[in-house]
Design a protein around this motif. Sequence first.
Motif, short mmCIF file in Angstrom:
data_model
loop_
_atom_site.label_atom_id
_atom_site.label_comp_id
_atom_site.label_asym_id
_atom_site.label_seq_id
_atom_site.Cartn_x
_atom_site.Cartn_y
_atom_site.Cartn_z
N LYS A 253 0.79 -1.24 0.00
CA LYS A 253 0.00 0.00 0.00
C LYS A 253 0.82 1.28 0.00
N GLU B 207 -6.65 -5.92 -10.58
CA GLU B 207 -6.49 -4.77 -9.69
C GLU B 207 -5.28 -3.92 -10.09
N HIS C 41 -6.31 -1.89 -12.96
CA HIS C 41 -7.23 -0.85 -12.47
C HIS C 41 -6.45 0.35 -11.92
N HIS C 42 -5.29 0.08 -11.31
CA HIS C 42 -4.46 1.14 -10.73
C HIS C 42 -3.36 1.61 -11.70
N ASN C 43 -3.50 1.23 -12.98
CA ASN C 43 -2.55 1.63 -14.02
C ASN C 43 -1.11 1.21 -13.71
#
Length: 193
Positions: free
Chosen positions: A38, A63, A66-68
Motif C-alpha cells: 500500500k 487490480e 485498475h491502478h494503471n
Amino acid sequence: MERQNIRKLMRSRRNELSENEQLEAAKKIKVNIFQHLKNADIRRLGIYLSNDSEIDTSLIIEELWHHNIAVYLPILHPFCSGYLLFQRYEKNSPMTINRYGILEPKLNCSQVCPVEDLDVLCTPLVAFDLQGNRLGMGGGFYDRTLAKYYREKRSKPEIIGLAHNCQQVDLLPIESWDVPLKTIVTPKKCYLW
C-alpha cells in the motif's frame, strides 16, 4: 522428506482445493498483497498466470490494471536456456503456450522489461517454510534468473512468493542454488524476514 516428495505432496494439496476454496484464497491474497504494497511506489510488477492449481493471480492482475500498474509475465528466455524474461501483459496481448504447457505472452522484444526495472516480482512456489525458503517446480528458472539480484543484495525488485496456506511446511531441505525470499504472502497472512 526429499524435495521431490514434498513437491508431490504440496501439488496434491493444491489440487484438492475446491473451486470455492480457490476463489476465496484468490480474494484474500489479493487483499493481503495490496495491503503489503500500500505505501510502495509501484509502476511495474512482474507476476505469473496460475497453473497447476497455483493460487489464482487473475484478481491481482485485474487490480493492478485498475491502478494503471504495468503487469509483466515470465516467458522462457529464447536464447539463454533455463532463464526467464518478463514481458508486458495487457488484456489484448497475443499469447502462446510454452513447452511446459504454460500460457505466456508471445515474444515481443519491445515489450520486455529487464528484471532490475521491475519494482516488484511475485513468484510461484510449491512449498515454503518459516525461514523464507522456497521450493519451486524443480526447473530452477526463478532461482537462476534472480540469483545475481540476491548475491548483489539489490533492493529492486522486491521479490514476493505467493502461496496457498496449505503449502507451508516446517522445514525445507535447501540446496546452494536456492534463492530465499524475504516476503511470502498467503491468503492468511504476510510473512516477512
